[in-house]
Design a protein around this motif. Structure first.
Motif, short mmCIF file in Angstrom:
data_model
loop_
_atom_site.label_atom_id
_atom_site.label_comp_id
_atom_site.label_asym_id
_atom_site.label_seq_id
_atom_site.Cartn_x
_atom_site.Cartn_y
_atom_site.Cartn_z
N GLU A 200 0.80 -1.22 0.00
CA GLU A 200 0.00 0.00 0.00
C GLU A 200 0.84 1.28 0.00
OE1 GLU A 200 -2.50 -0.03 3.38
OE2 GLU A 200 -0.88 0.11 4.87
N GLN A 201 2.12 1.18 0.34
CA GLN A 201 2.96 2.38 0.38
C GLN A 201 3.63 2.70 -0.96
OE1 GLN A 201 6.76 1.94 2.51
NE2 GLN A 201 6.34 -0.27 2.66
N THR A 205 3.97 2.01 -10.37
CA THR A 205 5.19 1.61 -11.06
C THR A 205 6.20 0.99 -10.10
OG1 THR A 205 6.00 3.90 -10.89
CG2 THR A 205 4.94 3.24 -12.96
N GLU A 206 6.27 1.50 -8.86
CA GLU A 206 7.14 0.87 -7.86
C GLU A 206 6.67 -0.55 -7.57
OE1 GLU A 206 8.09 5.09 -5.49
OE2 GLU A 206 6.67 3.62 -4.68
N ALA A 207 5.35 -0.69 -7.42
CA ALA A 207 4.79 -2.02 -7.14
C ALA A 207 4.99 -2.96 -8.33
CB ALA A 207 3.30 -1.90 -6.82
N PHE A 251 -0.83 9.56 -2.96
CA PHE A 251 -1.15 9.42 -1.54
C PHE A 251 -1.64 10.76 -0.99
CE2 PHE A 251 2.44 6.76 -2.78
CZ PHE A 251 1.91 5.49 -2.56
N PRO A 252 -2.77 11.26 -1.52
CA PRO A 252 -3.26 12.58 -1.07
C PRO A 252 -3.69 12.52 0.38
CG PRO A 252 -4.90 11.48 -2.44
CD PRO A 252 -3.66 10.64 -2.51
N GLU A 253 -3.37 13.58 1.11
CA GLU A 253 -3.74 13.66 2.52
C GLU A 253 -5.03 14.45 2.65
OE1 GLU A 253 -0.60 15.23 4.82
OE2 GLU A 253 0.83 13.64 4.33
N ARG A 338 -6.60 0.42 -4.66
CA ARG A 338 -6.66 1.84 -4.28
C ARG A 338 -5.78 2.70 -5.17
NH1 ARG A 338 -3.87 5.47 -2.22
NH2 ARG A 338 -2.13 4.11 -1.71
N GLN A 339 -4.51 2.28 -5.35
CA GLN A 339 -3.59 3.08 -6.16
C GLN A 339 -4.04 3.16 -7.63
OE1 GLN A 339 -2.72 0.72 -3.88
NE2 GLN A 339 -0.54 0.84 -3.37
#
Length: 355
Positions: A200-201, A205-207, A251-253, A338-339
């Motif tokens: 989830e972090q 593209t990283e995943a 990852f909008p806050e 989610r992403q």
């Protein structure tokens, strides 16, 4: 309302796939050359057969699909929900389809209203979907569709599906459907939830890099890919598929003190070369300790940290027989709901700004 009434997993999954993702207006132009009987109804039947085949690998459900084209229903799915006795009355999910050509008739909506009334008269109809397969690039179509959707939405027995969602539904690949079924049926699966949490972090593209490495580790064993060989195939396609924005955009806050009416600015598209994005992702993953570069730039990942994700991958290999590219796509789609949803939001935000 009917579109939110899900007495069982299957009806929930069908609804979710019909509202999986909004296509672009330009993509709906493909409906211009599709006919009701020749193209659209058979395509819906084929998609439902695929959904049910994948669903049955998790839960048994006696079912049959008919292209009846009668009683206000074009395609009818009859099924016996899991746990029901064979003597129980079968539940029904019905589909009415309108082609782009049908919308040209002056009385098309009057006929549709009569068909929906006839189709939803029986108590066994769990959900009734009206798919408007219209070409929104044609002048006047958008207004017709908007008016129809607004009217049909008022009914508690009918779930209208607009052209952009209908296009996506009919275009879904098997591994995307399988991933969605797994995600919905795995909501209470501790292994699945742990696998989702482990990724989830990361941005898509990283995943993608991590998933590529995990799949390689399970299928290729001790062979470690070199850095220059990793940025090919599945990983390279990920860079073409997902918007190039600052990673914080994924990852909008949420700030409860912000004015709800004030819209956030669409993220800036950086338009970097895939090699530059790849280098940044590798640096980030290396700094976190998720990958390690060895001799000759051989890449290795910390597989112990991803035992749950490995279990999901192995399950797909056994349950669906997936390998290679489709296995990687399935894993990414399953574990990054989610992403990927955020990536779609960014793409739509950019479309709005650029128009």
């Amino acid at each position: 309302m009917a579109q939110h009434d899900f007495p069982d997993h299957l009806s929930r999954i069908v609804f979710g796939l019909l509202h999986y993702r909004q296509a672009t207006i330009a993509q709906t132009a493909s409906f211009r050359d599709q006919w009701h009987d020749r193209d659209l109804c058979p395509a819906i039947e084929a998609k439902l057969n695929l959904i049910l085949d994948l669903f049955e690998r998790y839960q048994h459900a006696a079912f049959n699909i008919q292209g009846i084209r009668d009683g206000g229903v074009d395609v009818l799915l009859r099924y016996l929900p899991w746990g029901k006795s064979v003597e129980a009355v079968q539940s029904r999910i019905g589909f009415q389809v309108k082609s782009d050509r049908e919308l040209e008739a002056d009385d098309w909506f009057m006929k549709l209203k009569a068909q929906t009334f006839e189709a939803t008269a029986g108590p066994q109809m769990v959900n009734f979907y009206v798919l408007l397969c219209a070409d929104l690039t044609t002048k006047g179509r958008s207004k017709k569709v908007q008016n129809a959707l607004a009217d049909l939405t008022r009914s508690d027995r009918v779930s209208p599906v607009g052209p952009q969602f209908a296009y996506t539904f009919l275009s879904l690949r098997e591994e995307e459907i399988a991933a969605f079924v797994q995600a919905k049926l795995g909501d209470e699966d501790a292994v699945y939830l742990a696998a989702v949490e482990s990724l989830e972090q990361f941005t898509p593209t990283e995943a993608a890099i991590l998933i590529d490495l995990l799949v390689r580790d399970l299928t290729d064993g001790a062979d470690r890919p070199r850095l220059d060989k990793l940025q090919t195939g599945f990983v390279e396609r990920a860079y073409r598929s997902f918007p190039d924005v600052d990673r914080d955009a994924y990852f909008p806050e949420y700030d409860p003190e912000e004015d709800d009416e004030e819209e956030d600015e669409a993220p800036e598209i950086l338009a970097r070369a895939s090699s530059e994005r790849f280098e940044e992702d590798i640096s980030h993953l290396e700094a976190l300790g998720d990958i390690e570069l060895g001799r000759n730039d051989a890449v290795q990942t910390d597989t112990d940290s991803y035992r749950a994700a490995r279990a999901v991958i192995l399950d797909a290999m056994v349950r669906y027989g997936y390998r290679g590219e489709e296995l990687k796509v399935y894993t990414l789609t399953t574990l990054l709901q989610r992403q990927l949803g955020r990536a779609d939001e960014i793409a739509r935000e950019r479309d709005i700004v650029e128009v």
